[in-house]
Design a protein around this motif. Structure first.
Motif, PDB file in Angstrom:
ATOM      1  N   ALA A   8       0.816  -1.213   0.000  1.00 61.82           N
ATOM      2  CA  ALA A   8       0.000   0.000   0.000  1.00 61.82           C
ATOM      3  C   ALA A   8       0.848   1.259   0.000  1.00 61.82           C
ATOM      4  O   ALA A   8       0.538   2.239  -0.697  1.00 61.82           O
ATOM      5  N   ARG A   9       1.926   1.287   0.774  1.00 61.74           N
ATOM      6  CA  ARG A   9       2.748   2.488   0.843  1.00 61.74           C
ATOM      7  C   ARG A   9       3.375   2.804  -0.510  1.00 61.74           C
ATOM      8  O   ARG A   9       3.479   3.974  -0.902  1.00 61.74           O
ATOM      9  N   THR A  10       3.801   1.776  -1.232  1.00 59.51           N
ATOM     10  CA  THR A  10       4.357   1.995  -2.563  1.00 59.51           C
ATOM     11  C   THR A  10       3.305   2.575  -3.500  1.00 59.51           C
ATOM     12  O   THR A  10       3.583   3.496  -4.280  1.00 59.51           O
ATOM     13  N   LEU A  11       2.079   2.069  -3.421  1.00 58.02           N
ATOM     14  CA  LEU A  11       1.010   2.607  -4.263  1.00 58.02           C
ATOM     15  C   LEU A  11       0.713   4.057  -3.908  1.00 58.02           C
ATOM     16  O   LEU A  11       0.415   4.872  -4.793  1.00 58.02           O
ATOM     17  N   GLU A  12       0.800   4.402  -2.625  1.00 60.95           N
ATOM     18  CA  GLU A  12       0.621   5.807  -2.236  1.00 60.95           C
ATOM     19  C   GLU A  12       1.685   6.688  -2.880  1.00 60.95           C
ATOM     20  O   GLU A  12       1.393   7.768  -3.401  1.00 60.95           O
ATOM     21  N   LEU A  13       2.930   6.225  -2.850  1.00 60.12           N
ATOM     22  CA  LEU A  13       4.015   6.987  -3.465  1.00 60.12           C
ATOM     23  C   LEU A  13       3.873   7.029  -4.983  1.00 60.12           C
ATOM     24  O   LEU A  13       4.233   8.020  -5.626  1.00 60.12           O
TER      25      LEU A  13
ATOM     26  N   PRO B  13      -6.441  -3.225  17.446  1.00 59.96           N
ATOM     27  CA  PRO B  13      -5.069  -2.702  17.442  1.00 59.96           C
ATOM     28  C   PRO B  13      -4.059  -3.675  16.830  1.00 59.96           C
ATOM     29  O   PRO B  13      -3.113  -3.243  16.175  1.00 59.96           O
ATOM     30  N   VAL B  14      -4.259  -4.967  17.040  1.00 59.39           N
ATOM     31  CA  VAL B  14      -3.338  -5.954  16.476  1.00 59.39           C
ATOM     32  C   VAL B  14      -3.474  -5.988  14.959  1.00 59.39           C
ATOM     33  O   VAL B  14      -2.484  -6.014  14.217  1.00 59.39           O
ATOM     34  N   ARG B  15      -4.736  -5.973  14.475  1.00 61.95           N
ATOM     35  CA  ARG B  15      -4.964  -5.977  13.022  1.00 61.95           C
ATOM     36  C   ARG B  15      -4.321  -4.737  12.394  1.00 61.95           C
ATOM     37  O   ARG B  15      -3.673  -4.820  11.352  1.00 61.95           O
ATOM     38  N   ASP B  16      -4.524  -3.586  13.025  1.00 62.37           N
ATOM     39  CA  ASP B  16      -3.943  -2.353  12.496  1.00 62.37           C
ATOM     40  C   ASP B  16      -2.425  -2.442  12.441  1.00 62.37           C
ATOM     41  O   ASP B  16      -1.797  -2.049  11.446  1.00 62.37           O
ATOM     42  N   TYR B  17      -1.831  -2.953  13.512  1.00 67.40           N
ATOM     43  CA  TYR B  17      -0.371  -3.044  13.563  1.00 67.40           C
ATOM     44  C   TYR B  17       0.160  -3.968  12.464  1.00 67.40           C
ATOM     45  O   TYR B  17       1.144  -3.631  11.773  1.00 67.40           O
ATOM     46  N   LEU B  18      -0.474  -5.121  12.285  1.00 63.78           N
ATOM     47  CA  LEU B  18      -0.030  -6.055  11.259  1.00 63.78           C
ATOM     48  C   LEU B  18      -0.124  -5.439   9.873  1.00 63.78           C
ATOM     49  O   LEU B  18       0.808  -5.530   9.062  1.00 63.78           O
ATOM     50  N   PHE B  19      -1.247  -4.803   9.600  1.00 66.72           N
ATOM     51  CA  PHE B  19      -1.420  -4.212   8.279  1.00 66.72           C
ATOM     52  C   PHE B  19      -0.442  -3.063   8.064  1.00 66.72           C
ATOM     53  O   PHE B  19       0.201  -2.958   7.012  1.00 66.72           O
ATOM     54  N   ARG B  20      -0.324  -2.195   9.061  1.00 64.53           N
ATOM     55  CA  ARG B  20       0.588  -1.062   8.929  1.00 64.53           C
ATOM     56  C   ARG B  20       2.021  -1.525   8.684  1.00 64.53           C
ATOM     57  O   ARG B  20       2.759  -0.926   7.891  1.00 64.53           O
ATOM     58  N   THR B  21       2.422  -2.587   9.364  1.00 64.37           N
ATOM     59  CA  THR B  21       3.793  -3.077   9.243  1.00 64.37           C
ATOM     60  C   THR B  21       4.046  -3.663   7.866  1.00 64.37           C
ATOM     61  O   THR B  21       5.017  -3.305   7.193  1.00 64.37           O
ATOM     62  N   VAL B  22       3.184  -4.579   7.446  1.00 63.14           N
ATOM     63  CA  VAL B  22       3.385  -5.231   6.151  1.00 63.14           C
ATOM     64  C   VAL B  22       3.236  -4.229   5.011  1.00 63.14           C
ATOM     65  O   VAL B  22       3.989  -4.244   4.037  1.00 63.14           O
ATOM     66  N   ALA B  23       2.267  -3.324   5.132  1.00 64.23           N
ATOM     67  CA  ALA B  23       2.019  -2.334   4.086  1.00 64.23           C
ATOM     68  C   ALA B  23       3.047  -1.206   4.090  1.00 64.23           C
ATOM     69  O   ALA B  23       3.050  -0.361   3.202  1.00 64.23           O
ATOM     70  N   GLN B  24       3.935  -1.169   5.097  1.00 73.05           N
ATOM     71  CA  GLN B  24       5.005  -0.193   5.260  1.00 73.05           C
ATOM     72  C   GLN B  24       4.489   1.220   5.560  1.00 73.05           C
ATOM     73  O   GLN B  24       5.229   2.193   5.429  1.00 73.05           O
ATOM     74  N   ILE B  25       3.240   1.340   6.002  1.00 72.32           N
ATOM     75  CA  ILE B  25       2.752   2.677   6.332  1.00 72.32           C
ATOM     76  C   ILE B  25       3.077   3.061   7.776  1.00 72.32           C
ATOM     77  O   ILE B  25       2.826   4.197   8.176  1.00 72.32           O
TER      78      ILE B  25
ATOM     79  N   GLN C  74       8.573  -7.615   1.062  1.00 74.38           N
ATOM     80  CA  GLN C  74       9.071  -6.292   1.421  1.00 74.38           C
ATOM     81  C   GLN C  74      10.217  -5.784   0.542  1.00 74.38           C
ATOM     82  O   GLN C  74      10.451  -4.582   0.455  1.00 74.38           O
ATOM     83  N   GLY C  75      10.946  -6.681  -0.102  1.00 67.53           N
ATOM     84  CA  GLY C  75      12.199  -6.307  -0.754  1.00 67.53           C
ATOM     85  C   GLY C  75      12.084  -5.224  -1.801  1.00 67.53           C
ATOM     86  O   GLY C  75      12.717  -4.164  -1.698  1.00 67.53           O
ATOM     87  N   MET C  76      11.317  -5.459  -2.848  1.00 67.08           N
ATOM     88  CA  MET C  76      11.186  -4.484  -3.926  1.00 67.08           C
ATOM     89  C   MET C  76      10.602  -3.174  -3.418  1.00 67.08           C
ATOM     90  O   MET C  76      11.034  -2.085  -3.815  1.00 67.08           O
ATOM     91  N   ASN C  77       9.640  -3.265  -2.518  1.00 66.72           N
ATOM     92  CA  ASN C  77       9.005  -2.067  -1.978  1.00 66.72           C
ATOM     93  C   ASN C  77       9.998  -1.222  -1.185  1.00 66.72           C
ATOM     94  O   ASN C  77       9.953   0.004  -1.230  1.00 66.72           O
ATOM     95  N   THR C  78      10.891  -1.869  -0.473  1.00 66.39           N
ATOM     96  CA  THR C  78      11.886  -1.142   0.298  1.00 66.39           C
ATOM     97  C   THR C  78      12.858  -0.425  -0.628  1.00 66.39           C
ATOM     98  O   THR C  78      13.254   0.716  -0.373  1.00 66.39           O
ATOM     99  N   GLY C  79      13.253  -1.079  -1.720  1.00 72.80           N
ATOM    100  CA  GLY C  79      14.123  -0.433  -2.694  1.00 72.80           C
ATOM    101  C   GLY C  79      13.462   0.784  -3.324  1.00 72.80           C
ATOM    102  O   GLY C  79      14.101   1.825  -3.529  1.00 72.80           O
ATOM    103  N   ILE C  80      12.173   0.675  -3.630  1.00 73.56           N
ATOM    104  CA  ILE C  80      11.440   1.809  -4.188  1.00 73.56           C
ATOM    105  C   ILE C  80      11.378   2.944  -3.166  1.00 73.56           C
ATOM    106  O   ILE C  80      11.516   4.121  -3.507  1.00 73.56           O
ATOM    107  N   GLY C  81      11.189   2.589  -1.891  1.00 80.83           N
ATOM    108  CA  GLY C  81      11.205   3.600  -0.836  1.00 80.83           C
ATOM    109  C   GLY C  81      12.553   4.301  -0.743  1.00 80.83           C
ATOM    110  O   GLY C  81      12.622   5.521  -0.519  1.00 80.83           O
ATOM    111  N   ASP C  82      13.641   3.547  -0.921  1.00 83.15           N
ATOM    112  CA  ASP C  82      14.974   4.152  -0.962  1.00 83.15           C
ATOM    113  C   ASP C  82      15.043   5.199  -2.069  1.00 83.15           C
ATOM    114  O   ASP C  82      15.544   6.310  -1.867  1.00 83.15           O
ATOM    115  N   ALA C  83      14.553   4.819  -3.250  1.00 82.14           N
ATOM    116  CA  ALA C  83      14.642   5.701  -4.413  1.00 82.14           C
ATOM    117  C   ALA C  83      13.881   7.001  -4.197  1.00 82.14           C
ATOM    118  O   ALA C  83      14.378   8.090  -4.507  1.00 82.14           O
TER     119      ALA C  83
END
Length: 512
Positions: A49-54, A378-390, A297-306
C-alpha cells in the motif's frame, strides 16, 4: 565527455523509480544496465500500500492496480485444511486508499516503469556495464563498457548504485555486506493450477517444515508457488526440477498443478551494507539490503529508498538545500533496513523451523491463537501497517521536528478520505507544501506565500480527529509525503525557524 547530474547503475524497479522521480524534477539522469533486456521472469510480486501511495505522485498507482491483481485476504493452512483467514480490506480501509495486497510481477512492473521513463525522453542504455569509477574533484568519473565492447569515459555529479545483490558499486565503495545465508534453498514456480488455493487470495502452508506460499496471478488458473527445498536436495539446487520438489506441502494445500510455465531455485541472504552513502555515491535496493521474501518487502523497500533519495538529490542540485541534506538518506533508510531484515528473519525462522516443538507451535498453537489475536483491532492495524510499510517513520532525525495531535515530525501523513478527493491528492505535486486541517492563521497564509509554499486547507471533520490530526495545526510536508514539521500552534515562525536551521529553501523542487 558526457555529463549527467546522476548516473544510475541498474535498471530494476529501484533504479527506474529513481530515474523517473529525478526526471520529473528536472534532473538530468543517465541509467545503464548490463542486461540485454528487462527480465521475462520475476521473483518479486507484491506491491504494498505504501508503494502505491508513493506511485500516485508518478501517476502510476492506477495502472499498477489495473494491470495487476488485488489480493483481498491471506489464508493459513494446517494439516490440509484452511485454519485462519485474514481479510485485508476490513483491516486497512480506514488507513489507506489501497487496503489490499497488489500482485504485479516484477517483469511487468519494470516494463511499465520503462514505458513511463521513455515518455519523458529517457531510455535505459542496455548491455552497458560500469567498469570502474572514482570520486574526486567534486565529481564522479566513470568508465562504461557498451554493447560493442568499447569503453566510454563519462562524468556525473552523483552516482546511484541500484545494481543488485552483487553490486559492483558497493564492491568499489568497500562498504561491506555483513549478514548471512539461509540454509534452505527457495524455489519459485509460475504454474497453471486448480484447487481451493487458486481463488485469487494468498495461501500459506504452516504444516511441518516445508514452507509454501501460493500467490495469485492475473487470470483464473495462474499462480506463483514460492517454497523451500530441504534435506539433501538443497545440495543440488542448480539442477533441481519442479518434479524434484517435495509434493508434501503442495498436497496439503490440495493444489493440482497442470502446467509449469517456469521454475527456478535460489538461495536467500539477509544482509545490510554498513554505509548507504560514501561521498558522491549511494547504494539503494538490493545493493544495500537483502532479506527473506517473507512479507513481500524487498522491492518495496528499494522503491522507498529511491523516493527518499530522489527529492534530496533534486534539492541539492537545484541549490535549494546544502550538501549535508544527502546525509539524511542513510540516516533515515539504514535503520529501517536493519529492522526489516531482523523482522523477516524472525518470521522466516518461525515458519521453517525444524523440530517437534516448532511443529506444535506452528500447527497447533498458531492456528488457534492467530485468529483470536487478529480479532483485536489494534493488532490488526499493527499487522497491516507493518506489512504495508505505512508504519515506517523518520522520527528523531534531522528533518523531523515537533508534534501536533498524535502526528510527529517524521511520520507518514495520516490518510483521510474526502468527498471527491482525499488529503493525499495535493501530494502528487512532489513539492514541499503546508497542510492545515481547519483554518490557517492569516500570518501563516502570508508566510507560505513568501516561501512560494503551497498551502492546503481542509475543512475540519471528525475523520481528521480520528486519524490523529490536530485542528488548525501546521503540518509541513516533505516532497515524499512524510511530515517534516508538526506545530500545534499553526504559527508561521515554525516554518521560518525550520528552514533557517536546516538551510532549506522550500517551494518547487525543479532546477533553477
Amino acid at each position: 565527455m558526457v555529463h549527467s547530474d546522476v548516473l544510475i547503475i541498474g535498471a530494476g524497479p529501484t533504479g527506474l523509480v529513481l530515474a523517473l522521480w529525478l526526471t520529473k524534477l528536472g534532473v538530468k539522469v543517465r541509467i545503464v544496465d548490463k542486461t540485454a533486456e528487462p527480465g521475462t521472469t520475476s521473483r518479486a510480486l507484491a506491491v504494498q500500500a505504501r508503494t502505491l501511495e508513493l506511485y500516485r505522485q508518478l501517476d502510476l498507482a492506477d495502472p499498477v492496480v489495473e494491470r495487476g491483481h488485488k489480493v483481498p485476504a491471506v489464508n493459513l493452512w494446517v494439516k490440509g485444511e484452511p485454519a485462519a483467514r485474514l481479510p485485508f480490506t476490513t483491516i486497512g480501509e480506514d488507513l489507506t486508499a489501497f487496503a489490499f495486497l497488489e500482485i504485479f510481477p516484477q517483469d511487468q512492473h519494470e516494463r511499465l516503469l520503462i514505458e513511463r521513463l521513455e515518455e519523458l525522453g529517457v531510455a535505459v542504455e542496455r548491455r552497458t556495464e560500469l567498469m570502474r569509477f572514482t570520486d574526486e574533484d567534486g565529481r564522479i568519473s566513470a568508465s562504461l563498457r557498451g554493447p560493442d565492447g568499447h569503453e566510454e569515459d563519462c562524468e556525473a555529479t552523483y552516482l546511484a548504485g541500484c545494481d543488485g545483490a552483487r553490486s559492483s558499486v558497493r564492491e568499489t565503495l568497500g562498504t561491506g555486506f555483513p549478514g548471512g545465508t539461509y540454509r534452505q534453498v527457495f524455489y519459485v514456480a509460475d504454474v497453471e493450477a486448480a484447487g481451493p488455493p487458486v481463488n485469487g487470495e494468498l495461501h500459506v502452508d504452516l504444516d511441518e517444515a516445508d514452507f509454501l506460499a501460493v500467490f495469485p496471478l492475473a487470470g483464473e488458473v495462474r499462480a506463483r508457488l514460492i517454497g523451500t527445498v530441504r534435506d539433501e536436495r538443497a545440495d543440488h539446487a542448480d539442477t533441481l526440477r519442479f518434479e524434484d520438489v517435495s509434493s508434501r506441502a503442495i498436497d496439503h494445500l490440495k493444489i493440482q498443478v497442470k502446467n509449469v510455465n517456469w521454475f527456478s531455485t535460489y538461495h536467500v541472504h539477509h544482509r545490510v551494507t554498513e554505509r548507504f552513502r560514501k561521498g558522491r555515491a549511494f547504494l539503494l535496493g538490493d545493493a544495500a539490503h537483502i532479506h527473506s521474501p517473507v512479507g513481500g518487502q524487498g522491492m518495496n523497500t528499494g522503491i522507498g529508498d529511491a523516493v527518499n533519495l530522489a527529492w534530496k538529490l533534486a534539492a541539492v542540485l537545484a541549490s535549494r538545500a546544502p550538501e549535508s541534506l544527502l546525509d539524511t538518506y542513510e540516516t533515515e533508510r539504514i535503520g529501517f533496513a536493519r529492522r526489516l531484515v531482523a523482522t523477516t528473519d524472525r518470521v522466516f525462522s518461525f515458519v521453517t523451523a525444524d523440530g517437534r516443538i516448532a511443529e506444535i507451535i506452528r500447527t497447533r498453537l498458531a492456528p488457534v491463537i492467530f485468529p483470536r489475536v487478529v480479532a483485536l483491532g489494534p493488532v490488526r492495524d499493527y499487522l497491516f501497517r507493518t506489512v504495508a510499510q505505512i508504519t515506517l517513520n523518520y522520527r528523531g532525525t534531522l528533518l523531523s521536528f515537533g508534534s501536533a495531535g498524535h502526528v510527529h515530525g517524521g511520520d507518514r501523513l495520516p490518510w483521510v478520505p474526502g468527498e471527491g478527493a482525499d488529503n493525499f491528492a495535493p501530494l502528487s505535486a512532489m513539492t514541499w507544501q503546508a497542510h492545515v486541517y481547519g483554518v490557517a492563521k492569516p500570518d501563516l497564509v502570508k508566510c507560505c506565500a513568501d516561501h512560494s509554499l503551497a498551502l492546503h486547507e481542509f475543512a475540519w471533520t471528525s475523520q481528521h480527529q480520528a486519524a490523529g490530526l490536530a485542528r488548525d495545526a501546521l503540518y509541513l510536508m516533505r516532497p515524499d509525503t512524510y511530515v517534516a514539521l508538526a506545530d500545534a500552534s499553526g504559527a508561521p515562525e515554525a516554518i521560518d525557524r525550520y528552514c533557517t536551521e536546516r538551510g532549506l529553501r522550500l517551494g518547487a523542487q525543479t532546477r533553477d
